[in-house]
Design a protein around this motif. Structure first.
Motif, PDB file in Angstrom:
ATOM      1  N   MET A  25       0.828  -1.212   0.000  1.00  0.00           N
ATOM      2  CA  MET A  25       0.000   0.000   0.000  1.00  0.00           C
ATOM      3  C   MET A  25       0.861   1.259   0.000  1.00  0.00           C
ATOM      4  O   MET A  25       0.529   2.241  -0.667  1.00  0.00           O
ATOM      5  CB  MET A  25      -0.965  -0.023   1.176  1.00  0.00           C
ATOM      6  CG  MET A  25      -2.025  -1.099   1.006  1.00  0.00           C
ATOM      7  SD  MET A  25      -3.372  -1.083   2.202  1.00  0.00           S
ATOM      8  CE  MET A  25      -2.539  -1.176   3.757  1.00  0.00           C
ATOM      9  N   ALA A  26       1.972   1.237   0.724  1.00  0.00           N
ATOM     10  CA  ALA A  26       2.873   2.387   0.732  1.00  0.00           C
ATOM     11  C   ALA A  26       3.490   2.604  -0.647  1.00  0.00           C
ATOM     12  O   ALA A  26       3.601   3.742  -1.111  1.00  0.00           O
ATOM     13  CB  ALA A  26       3.967   2.203   1.778  1.00  0.00           C
ATOM     14  N   GLY A  27       3.896   1.515  -1.305  1.00  0.00           N
ATOM     15  CA  GLY A  27       4.460   1.632  -2.650  1.00  0.00           C
ATOM     16  C   GLY A  27       3.457   2.189  -3.638  1.00  0.00           C
ATOM     17  O   GLY A  27       3.785   3.040  -4.475  1.00  0.00           O
ATOM     18  N   TYR A  28       2.216   1.728  -3.542  1.00  0.00           N
ATOM     19  CA  TYR A  28       1.180   2.232  -4.453  1.00  0.00           C
ATOM     20  C   TYR A  28       0.847   3.692  -4.140  1.00  0.00           C
ATOM     21  O   TYR A  28       0.692   4.505  -5.047  1.00  0.00           O
ATOM     22  CB  TYR A  28      -0.079   1.367  -4.365  1.00  0.00           C
ATOM     23  CG  TYR A  28      -1.077   1.718  -5.440  1.00  0.00           C
ATOM     24  CD1 TYR A  28      -0.843   1.386  -6.755  1.00  0.00           C
ATOM     25  CD2 TYR A  28      -2.238   2.413  -5.130  1.00  0.00           C
ATOM     26  CE1 TYR A  28      -1.741   1.726  -7.747  1.00  0.00           C
ATOM     27  CE2 TYR A  28      -3.139   2.762  -6.116  1.00  0.00           C
ATOM     28  CZ  TYR A  28      -2.892   2.417  -7.427  1.00  0.00           C
ATOM     29  OH  TYR A  28      -3.775   2.766  -8.409  1.00  0.00           O
ATOM     30  N   ALA A  29       0.766   4.036  -2.856  1.00  0.00           N
ATOM     31  CA  ALA A  29       0.499   5.425  -2.465  1.00  0.00           C
ATOM     32  C   ALA A  29       1.611   6.345  -2.964  1.00  0.00           C
ATOM     33  O   ALA A  29       1.345   7.459  -3.427  1.00  0.00           O
ATOM     34  CB  ALA A  29       0.370   5.528  -0.950  1.00  0.00           C
ATOM     35  N   TYR A  30       2.852   5.889  -2.915  1.00  0.00           N
ATOM     36  CA  TYR A  30       3.977   6.674  -3.401  1.00  0.00           C
ATOM     37  C   TYR A  30       3.836   6.967  -4.895  1.00  0.00           C
ATOM     38  O   TYR A  30       4.092   8.080  -5.349  1.00  0.00           O
ATOM     39  CB  TYR A  30       5.278   5.929  -3.106  1.00  0.00           C
ATOM     40  CG  TYR A  30       6.518   6.685  -3.508  1.00  0.00           C
ATOM     41  CD1 TYR A  30       6.985   7.744  -2.737  1.00  0.00           C
ATOM     42  CD2 TYR A  30       7.221   6.335  -4.656  1.00  0.00           C
ATOM     43  CE1 TYR A  30       8.126   8.431  -3.106  1.00  0.00           C
ATOM     44  CE2 TYR A  30       8.359   7.016  -5.024  1.00  0.00           C
ATOM     45  CZ  TYR A  30       8.812   8.055  -4.250  1.00  0.00           C
ATOM     46  OH  TYR A  30       9.942   8.747  -4.609  1.00  0.00           O
ATOM     47  N   ARG A  31       3.415   5.957  -5.656  1.00  0.00           N
ATOM     48  CA  ARG A  31       3.206   6.168  -7.095  1.00  0.00           C
ATOM     49  C   ARG A  31       2.067   7.158  -7.347  1.00  0.00           C
ATOM     50  O   ARG A  31       2.157   7.996  -8.249  1.00  0.00           O
ATOM     51  CB  ARG A  31       2.925   4.835  -7.791  1.00  0.00           C
ATOM     52  CG  ARG A  31       4.186   4.029  -8.009  1.00  0.00           C
ATOM     53  CD  ARG A  31       3.960   2.886  -8.972  1.00  0.00           C
ATOM     54  NE  ARG A  31       3.151   1.810  -8.421  1.00  0.00           N
ATOM     55  CZ  ARG A  31       3.616   0.840  -7.660  1.00  0.00           C
ATOM     56  NH1 ARG A  31       4.898   0.800  -7.354  1.00  0.00           N
ATOM     57  NH2 ARG A  31       2.820  -0.097  -7.208  1.00  0.00           N
ATOM     58  N   VAL A  32       1.008   7.080  -6.565  1.00  0.00           N
ATOM     59  CA  VAL A  32      -0.110   8.016  -6.723  1.00  0.00           C
ATOM     60  C   VAL A  32       0.326   9.438  -6.368  1.00  0.00           C
ATOM     61  O   VAL A  32      -0.008  10.393  -7.068  1.00  0.00           O
ATOM     62  CB  VAL A  32      -1.328   7.571  -5.870  1.00  0.00           C
ATOM     63  CG1 VAL A  32      -2.394   8.652  -5.831  1.00  0.00           C
ATOM     64  CG2 VAL A  32      -1.898   6.262  -6.412  1.00  0.00           C
ATOM     65  N   ILE A  33       1.091   9.584  -5.304  1.00  0.00           N
ATOM     66  CA  ILE A  33       1.611  10.901  -4.913  1.00  0.00           C
ATOM     67  C   ILE A  33       2.461  11.490  -6.031  1.00  0.00           C
ATOM     68  O   ILE A  33       2.449  12.695  -6.265  1.00  0.00           O
ATOM     69  CB  ILE A  33       2.418  10.791  -3.598  1.00  0.00           C
ATOM     70  CG1 ILE A  33       1.475  10.569  -2.427  1.00  0.00           C
ATOM     71  CG2 ILE A  33       3.276  12.032  -3.377  1.00  0.00           C
ATOM     72  CD1 ILE A  33       2.175  10.220  -1.129  1.00  0.00           C
ATOM     73  N   ASN A  34       3.176  10.632  -6.743  1.00  0.00           N
ATOM     74  CA  ASN A  34       4.047  11.100  -7.828  1.00  0.00           C
ATOM     75  C   ASN A  34       3.342  11.223  -9.169  1.00  0.00           C
ATOM     76  O   ASN A  34       3.988  11.318 -10.204  1.00  0.00           O
ATOM     77  CB  ASN A  34       5.272  10.197  -7.956  1.00  0.00           C
ATOM     78  CG  ASN A  34       6.255  10.442  -6.843  1.00  0.00           C
ATOM     79  OD1 ASN A  34       6.484  11.569  -6.452  1.00  0.00           O
ATOM     80  ND2 ASN A  34       6.825   9.379  -6.321  1.00  0.00           N
ATOM     81  N   GLY A  35       2.010  11.196  -9.166  1.00  0.00           N
ATOM     82  CA  GLY A  35       1.277  11.514 -10.379  1.00  0.00           C
ATOM     83  C   GLY A  35       0.516  10.388 -11.042  1.00  0.00           C
ATOM     84  O   GLY A  35      -0.213  10.625 -11.996  1.00  0.00           O
ATOM     85  N   ALA A  36       0.663   9.159 -10.591  1.00  0.00           N
ATOM     86  CA  ALA A  36      -0.100   8.065 -11.191  1.00  0.00           C
ATOM     87  C   ALA A  36      -1.568   8.197 -10.783  1.00  0.00           C
ATOM     88  O   ALA A  36      -1.890   8.686  -9.697  1.00  0.00           O
ATOM     89  CB  ALA A  36       0.446   6.708 -10.737  1.00  0.00           C
ATOM     90  N   ARG A  37      -2.461   7.769 -11.658  1.00  0.00           N
ATOM     91  CA  ARG A  37      -3.890   7.837 -11.375  1.00  0.00           C
ATOM     92  C   ARG A  37      -4.271   6.686 -10.446  1.00  0.00           C
ATOM     93  O   ARG A  37      -3.863   5.551 -10.657  1.00  0.00           O
ATOM     94  CB  ARG A  37      -4.670   7.735 -12.689  1.00  0.00           C
ATOM     95  CG  ARG A  37      -6.141   8.043 -12.547  1.00  0.00           C
ATOM     96  CD  ARG A  37      -6.831   8.072 -13.895  1.00  0.00           C
ATOM     97  NE  ARG A  37      -6.789   6.826 -14.606  1.00  0.00           N
ATOM     98  CZ  ARG A  37      -7.639   5.807 -14.406  1.00  0.00           C
ATOM     99  NH1 ARG A  37      -8.590   5.918 -13.516  1.00  0.00           N
ATOM    100  NH2 ARG A  37      -7.544   4.706 -15.108  1.00  0.00           N
TER     101      ARG A  37
END
Length: 108
Positions: A25-37
């Motif tokens: 979940m942290a890895g996915y949240a990091y990607r979302v924070i960096n602009g992923a939808r």
């Protein structure tokens, strides 16, 4: 059938599972924070891949008798890295197996 010397306790298994989920979940949240939808489907798929990576690391920890704290940390990192860890382990396994196609992708 129980294998002597390879019986992880319930706490170690729960810790590994929770750390893998948190890492995923942290890895996915990091990607979302960096602009992923954000997508629930992609989150679910990431969790599946990360749980597999965490399970591989839990089996490794059981084999090498790592302490619970190390097991939790490694499973958390496996959850964070997900498919990257699996690909790295695959390449290492194929290289050790001595295959001439080590590191190449085969399409079915």
């Amino acid at each position: 059938m129980r294998m002597p010397g390879n019986n992880p306790d319930l706490f170690a298994l729960l810790l590994a599972f929770l750390m893998t989920l948190l890492g995923a979940m942290a890895g996915y949240a990091y990607r979302v924070i960096n602009g992923a939808r954000f997508s629930w489907v992609m989150l679910a798929l990431q969790l599946i891949v990360s749980l597999f990576a965490g399970a591989l690391m839990m089996l490794t920890a059981m084999h090498y008798l790592w302490p619970v704290e190390i097991t939790g940390a490694i499973c958390g990192m496996a959850g964070w890295s997900g498919s990257t860890l699996i690909k790295a382990l695959e390449a290492r396994f194929l290289n050790k197996a001595g295959g001439s196609n080590a590191g190449t992708q085969v399409d079915s």
